[in-house]
Write a protein that holds these residues in place. Structure first.
Motif, short mmCIF file in Angstrom:
data_model
loop_
_atom_site.label_atom_id
_atom_site.label_comp_id
_atom_site.label_asym_id
_atom_site.label_seq_id
_atom_site.Cartn_x
_atom_site.Cartn_y
_atom_site.Cartn_z
N LEU A 5 -108.69 105.75 53.50
CA LEU A 5 -108.37 104.67 52.62
C LEU A 5 -109.25 104.74 51.26
O LEU A 5 -108.84 104.30 50.24
CB LEU A 5 -108.28 103.46 52.90
CG LEU A 5 -107.13 103.42 54.32
CD1 LEU A 5 -106.99 102.13 55.16
CD2 LEU A 5 -105.89 103.62 54.07
N ARG A 110 -97.95 107.09 49.81
CA ARG A 110 -98.19 106.63 48.33
C ARG A 110 -97.47 105.59 47.74
O ARG A 110 -96.40 105.43 47.76
CB ARG A 110 -97.75 107.98 47.38
CG ARG A 110 -97.77 107.66 45.99
CD ARG A 110 -97.65 108.78 44.98
NE ARG A 110 -98.83 109.42 44.83
CZ ARG A 110 -99.51 110.24 44.04
NH1 ARG A 110 -98.45 110.62 42.87
NH2 ARG A 110 -100.50 110.81 44.00
N SER A 111 -98.06 104.73 47.30
CA SER A 111 -97.53 103.32 46.77
C SER A 111 -98.44 102.81 45.52
O SER A 111 -99.54 102.27 45.62
CB SER A 111 -97.85 102.37 47.86
OG SER A 111 -97.18 101.20 47.40
N ASP A 121 -102.29 93.40 44.15
CA ASP A 121 -102.66 95.01 44.12
C ASP A 121 -103.95 95.04 44.88
O ASP A 121 -104.03 96.20 45.35
CB ASP A 121 -102.44 95.25 42.83
CG ASP A 121 -101.04 95.53 42.20
OD1 ASP A 121 -100.25 95.50 42.90
OD2 ASP A 121 -101.10 95.52 40.95
N GLU A 124 -104.56 95.48 48.40
CA GLU A 124 -103.92 96.55 48.97
C GLU A 124 -102.92 96.01 49.97
O GLU A 124 -102.77 96.88 51.09
CB GLU A 124 -105.24 97.49 49.65
CG GLU A 124 -105.76 98.12 48.41
CD GLU A 124 -104.99 99.29 47.97
OE1 GLU A 124 -104.00 99.37 48.03
OE2 GLU A 124 -105.67 99.96 47.09
N ILE A 127 -100.43 99.23 51.53
CA ILE A 127 -101.03 100.45 52.33
C ILE A 127 -101.63 99.58 53.62
O ILE A 127 -101.52 100.16 54.72
CB ILE A 127 -102.08 101.31 51.79
CG1 ILE A 127 -102.13 102.70 52.59
CG2 ILE A 127 -103.30 100.60 51.35
CD1 ILE A 127 -102.70 103.70 51.78
N SER A 140 -104.23 107.70 52.45
CA SER A 140 -103.83 107.12 51.20
C SER A 140 -103.49 108.38 50.46
O SER A 140 -104.15 109.23 50.08
CB SER A 140 -104.82 106.38 50.49
OG SER A 140 -104.71 106.13 48.98
N GLU A 142 -102.86 107.77 47.28
CA GLU A 142 -102.98 107.15 46.20
C GLU A 142 -102.21 105.66 46.23
O GLU A 142 -101.02 105.66 46.27
CB GLU A 142 -102.32 107.51 44.68
CG GLU A 142 -102.91 106.62 43.57
CD GLU A 142 -102.51 107.40 42.08
OE1 GLU A 142 -102.06 108.61 42.07
OE2 GLU A 142 -102.48 106.56 41.24
N SER A 143 -102.95 104.65 46.44
CA SER A 143 -102.60 103.40 46.65
C SER A 143 -102.69 102.37 45.58
O SER A 143 -103.10 103.09 44.43
CB SER A 143 -103.25 102.76 47.94
OG SER A 143 -104.79 102.53 47.34
N HIS A 147 -107.50 106.47 44.71
CA HIS A 147 -106.94 107.64 45.11
C HIS A 147 -108.05 108.51 45.60
O HIS A 147 -108.59 109.46 44.97
CB HIS A 147 -106.24 108.32 43.90
CG HIS A 147 -105.56 109.65 43.82
ND1 HIS A 147 -104.91 110.14 45.09
CD2 HIS A 147 -104.80 110.34 43.02
CE1 HIS A 147 -104.35 111.01 44.93
NE2 HIS A 147 -104.01 111.13 43.55
#
Ligand code: SUO
Ligand code: CP
Length: 324
Positions: A5, A110-111, A121, A124, A127, A140, A142-143, A147
């Protein structure tokens, strides 16, 4: 490795880079490691590189793959605890994630961030709920705030191309037409701070990244000053962290140009892609010997492969401790 992550999941960053470069020379050296195991890739957002390079990395390790655009094809997912689900969300993460865990041995997510709710955000939320409820290792893709597969590929690229032991690496903000996440610059900063480089960040006022990512980097509002004697120029747009998700500046004077590249030590130009030509960087730079963006994207395979290897080794060790 349990999950991937952030840089904190890499026990030894330099060792990962070295192993990734070995895979580049011998992609199929561990072809049997993933035998009879399956990786699921779940995308809430668009992707070209992450989707294809992670698939290729998994295939090189003999993993089977399942890929789903959950954002488009799946049921709308509810993430709130205790929600009364009378809206458009058909399924709760508390069922969806463990169900995915029944089908997959490793799960990539990916989120992107909302860019509206900073607290949500930066916690996190998405994820971390997959980590909590899937019961399988999470990678991950790209969370909301990071990334890491990209940043590891960036470090691999710098290691391959550096011409001195401690290169000067400059992360520069560049203009864009849309409000973009801070995930790529946050993550790049986090990994550069863990590497042996002279790291400088340059951006207009108001674009300060969250302090936990800036770390010990030198920060300047003077882009030309930052470019002087740089060995690597890493361009990226991001929206404001302070005035969260806002575009404060679209001044084309921040675009990376050939004139600015002349201030550098014949620097390599890097970008995670996709990149908007003549907005972020001018054609002359992307089409010149400075640009290493395609090689950088190619290295996404080796960054994913080395991470999946570490996760597979942990799974195998837990299943068969007598082998170790
Ligand atoms: N995965 C790499 C970058 C993804 C995303 N870029 C974008 O959404 C660009 C979209 C556009 O140019 O329309 C970002 O900045 O985090
Ligand atoms: N750099 C990167 O992650 O590209 P994609 O968004 O195309 O996956």
């Amino acid at each position: 490795m349990q999950h991937f992550l952030s840089v904190k999941d890499a026990i030894d960053v330099q060792a990962l880079v070295k192993e990734a470069l070995l895979y580049k020379k011998a992609p199929y050296a561990d072809k049997h490691l993933g035998r009879n195991r399956t990786m699921g890739l779940l995308f809430f957002n668009s992707s070209l590189r992450t989707r294809l390079s992670t698939q290729r990395a998994a295939q090189n390790l003999g993993l089977e793959l399942m890929v789903m655009n959950v954002g488009q094809d799946g049921w709308g997912l509810e993430f709130e605890d205790g929600a009364i689900m009378n809206g458009d969300k058909a399924e709760h993460i508390k069922e969806a994630a463990p169900v995915v865990g029944q089908y997959c041995d490793i799960v990539g997510i990916r989120s992107f961030p909302t860019l509206v709710n900073r607290e949500e955000d930066y916690s996190e939320k998405v994820i971390n709920q997959f980590v909590k409820h899937t019961g399988k290792p999470i990678v991950s893709l790209e969370s909301a705030t990071r990334h890491p597969l990209q940043s590891l590929a960036d470090l691999i690229t710098i290691e391959e191309l550096k011409t001195k032991p401690r290169p000067k690496v400059v992360l520069t903000w560049a203009p864009h037409v849309k409000a973009l996440p801070q995930a790529v610059p946050n993550s790049f900063a986090e990994w550069m701070n863990a590497a042996d480089v002279d790291f400088v960040i340059t951006h207009p006022e108001g674009y300060e990244l969250a302090p936990e990512f800036v770390g010990n980097a030198k920060v300047t509002y003077n882009q030309e000053e930052a470019f002087k004697d740089a060995d690597f120029i890493y361009a990226k747009n991001w929206s404001s962290y302070e005035q969260y998700g806002k575009i404060l500046n679209q001044d084309p004077a921040w675009m990376v140009t050939m004139d600015k590249m002349k201030l550098t030590n014949n620097a390599k130009f890097m970008h995670c892609l996709p990149v908007r030509r003549n907005i972020v960087v001018e054609d002359a730079v992307l089409d010149s010997h400075h640009s290493v963006v395609v090689q950088q994207a190619g290295n996404r395979i080796w960054s994913a492969q080395v991470v999946l290897k570490q996760i597979l080794l942990k799974i195998i060790k837990e299943e068969s401790p007598y082998l170790f």
